[in-house]
Design a protein around this motif. Structure first.
Motif, PDB file in Angstrom:
ATOM      1  N   ASP A 108      57.380 -13.177  45.269  1.00  0.00           N
ATOM      2  CA  ASP A 108      57.648 -12.584  43.958  1.00  0.00           C
ATOM      3  C   ASP A 108      56.576 -12.958  42.943  1.00  0.00           C
ATOM      4  O   ASP A 108      56.280 -12.178  42.029  1.00  0.00           O
ATOM      5  CB  ASP A 108      59.010 -13.068  43.441  1.00  0.00           C
ATOM      6  N   LEU A 109      56.015 -14.149  43.098  1.00  0.00           N
ATOM      7  CA  LEU A 109      55.019 -14.653  42.150  1.00  0.00           C
ATOM      8  C   LEU A 109      53.907 -15.360  42.910  1.00  0.00           C
ATOM      9  O   LEU A 109      54.170 -16.189  43.783  1.00  0.00           O
ATOM     10  CB  LEU A 109      55.671 -15.642  41.172  1.00  0.00           C
ATOM     11  N   ILE A 110      52.653 -15.033  42.569  1.00  0.00           N
ATOM     12  CA  ILE A 110      51.488 -15.757  43.079  1.00  0.00           C
ATOM     13  C   ILE A 110      50.882 -16.526  41.914  1.00  0.00           C
ATOM     14  O   ILE A 110      50.654 -15.966  40.835  1.00  0.00           O
ATOM     15  CB  ILE A 110      50.431 -14.801  43.664  1.00  0.00           C
ATOM     16  N   ILE A 111      50.610 -17.817  42.138  1.00  0.00           N
ATOM     17  CA  ILE A 111      49.884 -18.639  41.169  1.00  0.00           C
ATOM     18  C   ILE A 111      48.579 -19.045  41.833  1.00  0.00           C
ATOM     19  O   ILE A 111      48.593 -19.764  42.839  1.00  0.00           O
ATOM     20  CB  ILE A 111      50.672 -19.894  40.773  1.00  0.00           C
ATOM     21  N   THR A 112      47.459 -18.581  41.314  1.00  0.00           N
ATOM     22  CA  THR A 112      46.192 -19.019  41.889  1.00  0.00           C
ATOM     23  C   THR A 112      45.805 -20.380  41.309  1.00  0.00           C
ATOM     24  O   THR A 112      46.154 -20.701  40.168  1.00  0.00           O
ATOM     25  CB  THR A 112      45.042 -18.035  41.606  1.00  0.00           C
ATOM     26  N   VAL A 113      45.114 -21.162  42.098  1.00  0.00           N
ATOM     27  CA  VAL A 113      44.558 -22.430  41.617  1.00  0.00           C
ATOM     28  C   VAL A 113      43.094 -22.492  42.054  1.00  0.00           C
ATOM     29  O   VAL A 113      42.757 -22.148  43.179  1.00  0.00           O
ATOM     30  CB  VAL A 113      45.334 -23.659  42.160  1.00  0.00           C
ATOM     31  N   ASP A 114      42.228 -22.883  41.125  1.00  0.00           N
ATOM     32  CA  ASP A 114      40.791 -23.046  41.395  1.00  0.00           C
ATOM     33  C   ASP A 114      40.122 -21.743  41.824  1.00  0.00           C
ATOM     34  O   ASP A 114      39.095 -21.751  42.471  1.00  0.00           O
ATOM     35  CB  ASP A 114      40.573 -24.137  42.463  1.00  0.00           C
ATOM     36  N   CYS A 115      40.701 -20.611  41.475  1.00  0.00           N
ATOM     37  CA  CYS A 115      40.095 -19.319  41.798  1.00  0.00           C
ATOM     38  C   CYS A 115      40.817 -18.221  41.016  1.00  0.00           C
ATOM     39  O   CYS A 115      41.877 -18.455  40.437  1.00  0.00           O
ATOM     40  CB  CYS A 115      40.158 -19.022  43.300  1.00  0.00           C
ATOM     41  N   GLY A 118      54.081  -4.951  43.169  1.00  0.00           N
ATOM     42  CA  GLY A 118      55.338  -5.396  42.575  1.00  0.00           C
ATOM     43  C   GLY A 118      55.471  -6.890  42.392  1.00  0.00           C
ATOM     44  O   GLY A 118      56.570  -7.384  42.083  1.00  0.00           O
ATOM     45  N   MET A 119      54.386  -7.624  42.570  1.00  0.00           N
ATOM     46  CA  MET A 119      54.429  -9.068  42.370  1.00  0.00           C
ATOM     47  C   MET A 119      53.905  -9.424  40.990  1.00  0.00           C
ATOM     48  O   MET A 119      53.057  -8.723  40.436  1.00  0.00           O
ATOM     49  CB  MET A 119      53.582  -9.790  43.430  1.00  0.00           C
ATOM     50  N   GLU A 120      54.378 -10.527  40.460  1.00  0.00           N
ATOM     51  CA  GLU A 120      53.737 -11.110  39.281  1.00  0.00           C
ATOM     52  C   GLU A 120      52.646 -12.056  39.776  1.00  0.00           C
ATOM     53  O   GLU A 120      52.775 -12.665  40.845  1.00  0.00           O
ATOM     54  CB  GLU A 120      54.750 -11.852  38.412  1.00  0.00           C
ATOM     55  N   ILE A 121      51.588 -12.177  38.997  1.00  0.00           N
ATOM     56  CA  ILE A 121      50.489 -13.065  39.390  1.00  0.00           C
ATOM     57  C   ILE A 121      49.945 -13.770  38.159  1.00  0.00           C
ATOM     58  O   ILE A 121      49.813 -13.170  37.088  1.00  0.00           O
ATOM     59  CB  ILE A 121      49.371 -12.284  40.134  1.00  0.00           C
ATOM     60  N   PRO A 173      40.729 -10.253  34.881  1.00  0.00           N
ATOM     61  CA  PRO A 173      41.928  -9.748  35.542  1.00  0.00           C
ATOM     62  C   PRO A 173      43.045  -9.448  34.537  1.00  0.00           C
ATOM     63  O   PRO A 173      43.189 -10.130  33.524  1.00  0.00           O
ATOM     64  CB  PRO A 173      42.321 -10.900  36.471  1.00  0.00           C
ATOM     65  N   ASN A 174      43.840  -8.449  34.851  1.00  0.00           N
ATOM     66  CA  ASN A 174      44.934  -8.015  33.986  1.00  0.00           C
ATOM     67  C   ASN A 174      46.198  -8.810  34.304  1.00  0.00           C
ATOM     68  O   ASN A 174      47.130  -8.315  34.950  1.00  0.00           O
ATOM     69  CB  ASN A 174      45.172  -6.512  34.174  1.00  0.00           C
ATOM     70  N   CYS A 175      46.195 -10.073  33.866  1.00  0.00           N
ATOM     71  CA  CYS A 175      47.356 -10.939  34.096  1.00  0.00           C
ATOM     72  C   CYS A 175      47.245 -12.141  33.167  1.00  0.00           C
ATOM     73  O   CYS A 175      46.246 -12.302  32.462  1.00  0.00           O
ATOM     74  CB  CYS A 175      47.411 -11.409  35.554  1.00  0.00           C
ATOM     75  N   LEU A 176      48.260 -12.981  33.182  1.00  0.00           N
ATOM     76  CA  LEU A 176      48.185 -14.230  32.434  1.00  0.00           C
ATOM     77  C   LEU A 176      47.149 -15.142  33.087  1.00  0.00           C
ATOM     78  O   LEU A 176      47.171 -15.334  34.312  1.00  0.00           O
ATOM     79  CB  LEU A 176      49.544 -14.921  32.411  1.00  0.00           C
ATOM     80  N   ILE A 177      46.268 -15.704  32.284  1.00  0.00           N
ATOM     81  CA  ILE A 177      45.202 -16.568  32.795  1.00  0.00           C
ATOM     82  C   ILE A 177      45.248 -17.905  32.075  1.00  0.00           C
ATOM     83  O   ILE A 177      45.304 -17.957  30.840  1.00  0.00           O
ATOM     84  CB  ILE A 177      43.818 -15.927  32.579  1.00  0.00           C
TER      85      ILE A 177
END
Length: 575
Positions: free
Chosen positions: A134-141, A156-159, A172-176
């Motif tokens: 449901d949610l991807i959180i990137t780290v160091d990238c 359909g995922m939040e990222i 990117p079009n998301c919270l950063i």
């Protein structure tokens, strides 16, 4: 040896001394580092520094924390997506270790270096979606992953992107979460990726009013990443590192403790040197040679037998990494000497060397020739080269590569290091353009291509004491941004030349003994220069009197202690 310039900062003691409880030489060093008032000096030298910042000063922190907390409370599937180097591995471990206290619906993903390359990729995102994310959180990238982030949203995922690398013009079009965003008010911009992950954990801890011990338990891993990723050891990084080193010295994390024991570090106070040259490379080796998951698992595992197996795997990978690296380094040196010795910007094809070690080789070639360096090798796809670069002081390698962005399939990085992929037939164009850019830089600022050694003070032989060393220890931990201070010993009259100056199994190391003719005290000095015997004998022709730059240390052997001056550079006196 490469050309060096000694920037001698000492002004013969004319500094206004700031406090009686700080050694005068230490005060000089701190003033030269820009630390000019007593309170700032005390903070820098304190064993318990307090310089840290409210995580909610970072742009988007409140919104990011709210999204994650909502997913936790709703029991939704959260995936941590990281890089395969130490910073990425540690970042994943920090968030996995922290978030597992609040949810069990938690997973992580690390791309394979050879098959997938750095950062987000579309196939991985599609695979993560199939597994119910449901949610991807990137780290160091993720800071430049515009297409991949959009795909995640379309599926359909939040990222959420958390990163410390430079951002492109299109984001990117998301919270950063990245303090390098132009409109981010966070006071410190130079955290590593794991440092950003820790600040996120701090934001969640504050929001959920969770025990602070949840954060303290993460500091050993933050210290590992902060050193291994070679970020400046100043400001908040210094605070996190000091507490993290104490945590590592008294390690309670089973996997890390086991590795420390196997590598014969259990009885030592863990330092940045231990992390940078022993611990860090073992975590990196798995991602370079095999699968970086082993590093994450070691940091999270509690089962003794599994830990033993993971440690054996990391040690084996590191041995293999050294063998591959040494072979690739020798090949690249030969190619430079044969084809590119006059180039200002080295672009070297390592002829199929494992891409997991080309970054290390780039750093070593950069140091050997003191030129910005790119090392490339065959990628997973035919006709595609993977590259890694390291820069010299005064040249932002990311900005220089950005000028050639039309040539790359993909590239990213920061001031000191970069990674990229490029079609093989564009490599010669890249080499030509980078050398043209480097030529213009040299014409405007020729000093950029001369290695500068900052000499903080001239020492008398009588000042080389254990007391001075104890005072200098207060400036530690040393590393990028807080480099070990270098000192000058001038007019050392060598009494063991020309015979007796070479030592070591292959007579490659330099050993000088003598007194300084400049001072009246006539105290004998012993100076050691690793790998410098050939230069001293063949290039300098064994001069009778030399100036040496370096750092003092106590040498202990068989219960006997003596003061040594470790040489960084040596020149004939009066030059």
């Amino acid at each position: 040896m490469i050309e060096t310039y000694w920037d001698i900062l000492d002004d013969n003691g004319d500094f206004p001394m700031m406090g009686k409880d700080i050694h005068p030489i230490v005060q000089k060093i701190l003033i030269h580092k820009g630390i000019t008032d007593v309170e700032a000096m005390k903070e820098f030298l304190s064993p318990k520094p307090q310089r840290t910042y409210d995580p909610f000063l970072m742009k988007n922190m409140r919104e990011v924390v709210d999204v994650i907390v909502a997913h936790i409370q709703q029991g939704k599937s959260i995936w941590i997506y990281g890089d395969y180097d130490v910073d990425g591995v540690a970042s994943i471990a920090v968030l996995m270790d922290f978030l597992k206290r609040f949810t069990s619906n938690l997973h992580y993903y690390i791309p394979l270096r050879a098959e997938e390359g750095y950062g987000l990729n579309c196939e991985a995102i599609e695979d993560i979606k199939k597994q119910g994310a449901d949610l991807i959180i990137t780290v160091d990238c993720g800071s430049t992953s515009v297409k991949e982030v959009q795909l995640a949203r379309d599926l359909g995922m939040e990222i959420i992107v958390t990163d410390h690398h430079n951002l492109s013009d299109t984001v990117p079009n998301c919270l950063i979460l990245n303090p390098k965003q132009g409109d981010c008010n966070y006071p410190f911009k130079l955290l590593c990726g794991c440092g950003i992950a820790f600040k996120l954990a701090q934001g969640i801890q504050k929001t959920l009013d969770a025990p602070k011990s949840y954060l303290n338990d993460l500091l050993d891993v933050v210290a590992l990443a902060t050193v291994a990723d070679v970020v400046p050891l100043i400001d908040e990084n210094r605070t996190l590192l000091k507490y993290g080193l104490k945590k590592m010295t008294n390690c309670t994390r089973p996997g890390l403790k086991g590795l420390i024991e196997v590598l014969d570090l259990a009885e030592k106070d863990i330092t940045t040197t231990h992390i940078g040259f022993i611990l860090g490379p073992h975590f990196n080796a798995s991602g370079r040679i095999d699968d970086a998951r082993a590093g994450v698992e070691l940091l999270l595992e509690t089962d003794g037998k599994k830990i033993e197996a993971l440690i054996r795997h990391l040690v084996t990978c590191n041995h293999e990494r050294k063998t591959i690296q040494d072979k690739g380094l020798e090949l690249c040196k030969i190619r430079v000497e044969k084809n590119y010795l006059e180039d200002l910007f080295l672009v070297v094809d390592s002829e199929g060397t494992h891409e997991g070690v080309i970054g290390i080789i780039a750093g070593k070639i950069r140091d050997f020739y003191y030129k910005p360096t790119l090392i490339v090798t065959e990628g997973h796809e035919e006709g595609i080269m993977k590259g890694s670069g390291r820069s010299i002081d005064g040249m932002d390698i990311y900005e220089e590569l950005k000028k050639c962005s039309d040539l790359f399939i993909k590239f990213g990085g920061h001031k000191n290091a970069c990674g990229f992929s490029i079609e093989r037939d564009k490599l010669e164009t890249l080499r030509r353009r980078l050398n043209e850019q480097a030529k213009r830089i040299k014409e405007e600022s020729p000093e950029v291509f001369v290695k500068t050694i900052k000499v903080y003070a001239e020492l008398k032989p009588s000042e080389l004491t254990e007391k001075l060393l104890m005072e200098l220890e207060r400036i530690e931990p040393y590393g990028m941004g807080n480099e070990k201070p270098q000192f000058l010993l001038s007019h050392l009259k060598v009494d063991n030349a020309p015979q007796g100056v070479a030592m070591g199994k292959n007579q490659e190391h330099l050993k000088l003994k003598g007194i300084s003719s400049k001072w009246k005290d006539k105290i004998p000095v012993q100076a050691i220069g690793f790998g410098m015997a050939d230069f001293y004998i063949k290039e300098l022709k064994c001069p009778e009197e030399v100036d040496v730059v370096g750092f003092p240390r106590i040498n202990e052997w068989n219960g006997y202690k003596n003061m040594q001056f470790m040489i960084s550079d040596v020149k004939k006196s009066n030059q």
